[in-house]
Write a protein that holds these residues in place. Structure first.
Motif, PDB file in Angstrom:
ATOM      1  N   UNK A  74     -20.906   2.163   9.840  1.00  0.00           N
ATOM      2  CA  UNK A  74     -22.095   2.418  10.386  1.00  0.00           C
ATOM      3  C   UNK A  74     -22.214   4.315  10.495  1.00  0.00           C
ATOM      4  N   UNK A  75     -23.383   4.857  11.508  1.00  0.00           N
ATOM      5  CA  UNK A  75     -23.465   6.670  11.848  1.00  0.00           C
ATOM      6  C   UNK A  75     -22.132   7.343  11.865  1.00  0.00           C
ATOM      7  N   UNK A  76     -21.312   6.371  12.432  1.00  0.00           N
ATOM      8  CA  UNK A  76     -20.356   7.410  13.227  1.00  0.00           C
ATOM      9  C   UNK A  76     -19.093   7.417  11.827  1.00  0.00           C
ATOM     10  N   UNK A  77     -19.453   6.648  10.708  1.00  0.00           N
ATOM     11  CA  UNK A  77     -18.460   6.316   9.670  1.00  0.00           C
ATOM     12  C   UNK A  77     -18.965   6.930   8.608  1.00  0.00           C
ATOM     13  N   UNK A  78     -20.461   6.592   8.141  1.00  0.00           N
ATOM     14  CA  UNK A  78     -21.338   7.694   7.119  1.00  0.00           C
ATOM     15  C   UNK A  78     -21.416   9.267   7.595  1.00  0.00           C
ATOM     16  N   UNK A  80       0.423  -0.905   0.041  1.00  0.00           N
ATOM     17  CA  UNK A  80       0.144   0.206  -0.246  1.00  0.00           C
ATOM     18  C   UNK A  80       1.001   1.025  -0.654  1.00  0.00           C
ATOM     19  N   UNK A  81       0.112   2.487  -0.997  1.00  0.00           N
ATOM     20  CA  UNK A  81       0.906   3.648  -0.417  1.00  0.00           C
ATOM     21  C   UNK A  81       0.795   4.206   0.699  1.00  0.00           C
ATOM     22  N   UNK A  82       2.083   4.935   1.126  1.00  0.00           N
ATOM     23  CA  UNK A  82       1.756   5.501   2.004  1.00  0.00           C
ATOM     24  C   UNK A  82       1.038   7.309   2.504  1.00  0.00           C
ATOM     25  N   UNK A 139      -5.995   3.498   8.343  1.00  0.00           N
ATOM     26  CA  UNK A 139      -6.716   4.659   9.640  1.00  0.00           C
ATOM     27  C   UNK A 139      -6.271   5.927   9.203  1.00  0.00           C
ATOM     28  N   UNK A 140      -5.936   6.404   7.828  1.00  0.00           N
ATOM     29  CA  UNK A 140      -5.967   7.862   7.250  1.00  0.00           C
ATOM     30  C   UNK A 140      -6.532   8.166   5.966  1.00  0.00           C
ATOM     31  N   UNK A 141      -7.271   7.028   5.704  1.00  0.00           N
ATOM     32  CA  UNK A 141      -8.302   7.607   4.863  1.00  0.00           C
ATOM     33  C   UNK A 141      -9.138   8.019   4.384  1.00  0.00           C
ATOM     34  N   UNK A 142      -9.462   8.981   5.694  1.00  0.00           N
ATOM     35  CA  UNK A 142      -9.987  10.460   5.505  1.00  0.00           C
ATOM     36  C   UNK A 142      -9.275  11.668   5.356  1.00  0.00           C
ATOM     37  N   UNK A 143      -7.769  11.523   6.196  1.00  0.00           N
ATOM     38  CA  UNK A 143      -6.981  12.009   5.291  1.00  0.00           C
ATOM     39  C   UNK A 143      -6.524  12.493   3.753  1.00  0.00           C
ATOM     40  N   UNK A 144      -6.733  11.239   3.360  1.00  0.00           N
ATOM     41  CA  UNK A 144      -6.594  10.976   2.065  1.00  0.00           C
ATOM     42  C   UNK A 144      -7.635  11.851   1.511  1.00  0.00           C
ATOM     43  N   UNK A 145      -8.752  11.418   1.555  1.00  0.00           N
ATOM     44  CA  UNK A 145     -10.597  11.953   1.066  1.00  0.00           C
ATOM     45  C   UNK A 145     -10.040  13.284   1.063  1.00  0.00           C
ATOM     46  N   UNK A 146      -9.668  13.898   2.431  1.00  0.00           N
ATOM     47  CA  UNK A 146      -9.749  15.264   2.555  1.00  0.00           C
ATOM     48  C   UNK A 146      -9.080  16.079   1.448  1.00  0.00           C
TER      49      UNK A 146
END
Length: 73
Positions: A62-66, A4-6, A36-43
């Motif tokens: 779930x509601x948190x991830x949504x 995987x990419x860093x 764990x960094x998927x939201x950093x990458x998305x943002x």
């Protein structure tokens, strides 16, 4: 995993693609929510002008991830 990419490599890839075009970028996997960094990458992608999408199998959503997916843009 080792193939995987860093986080930095993911940001650099977004930068490289952004120099050419700003298509829809799909975060997929395996299961992207395992990163764990998927939201950093998305943002980072959203801030770079991309329309970001996530290909998840949905079992972890779930509601948190949504809410985090929506907040990331």
């Amino acid at each position: 995993g080792p193939d995987e990419l860093t986080t930095r490599e993911a940001f650099d890839l977004i930068d490289a693609v952004a120099r050419v075009a700003k298509p829809v970028m799909v975060l997929s996997g395996g299961e992207p929510l395992f990163r764990p960094d998927i939201f950093d990458i998305a943002e980072y992608g959203v801030e770079s002008g991309f329309r970001m999408a996530m290909a998840t199998n949905g079992t972890l959503v779930d509601a948190h991830y949504a809410a985090r997916i929506a907040d990331a843009g």
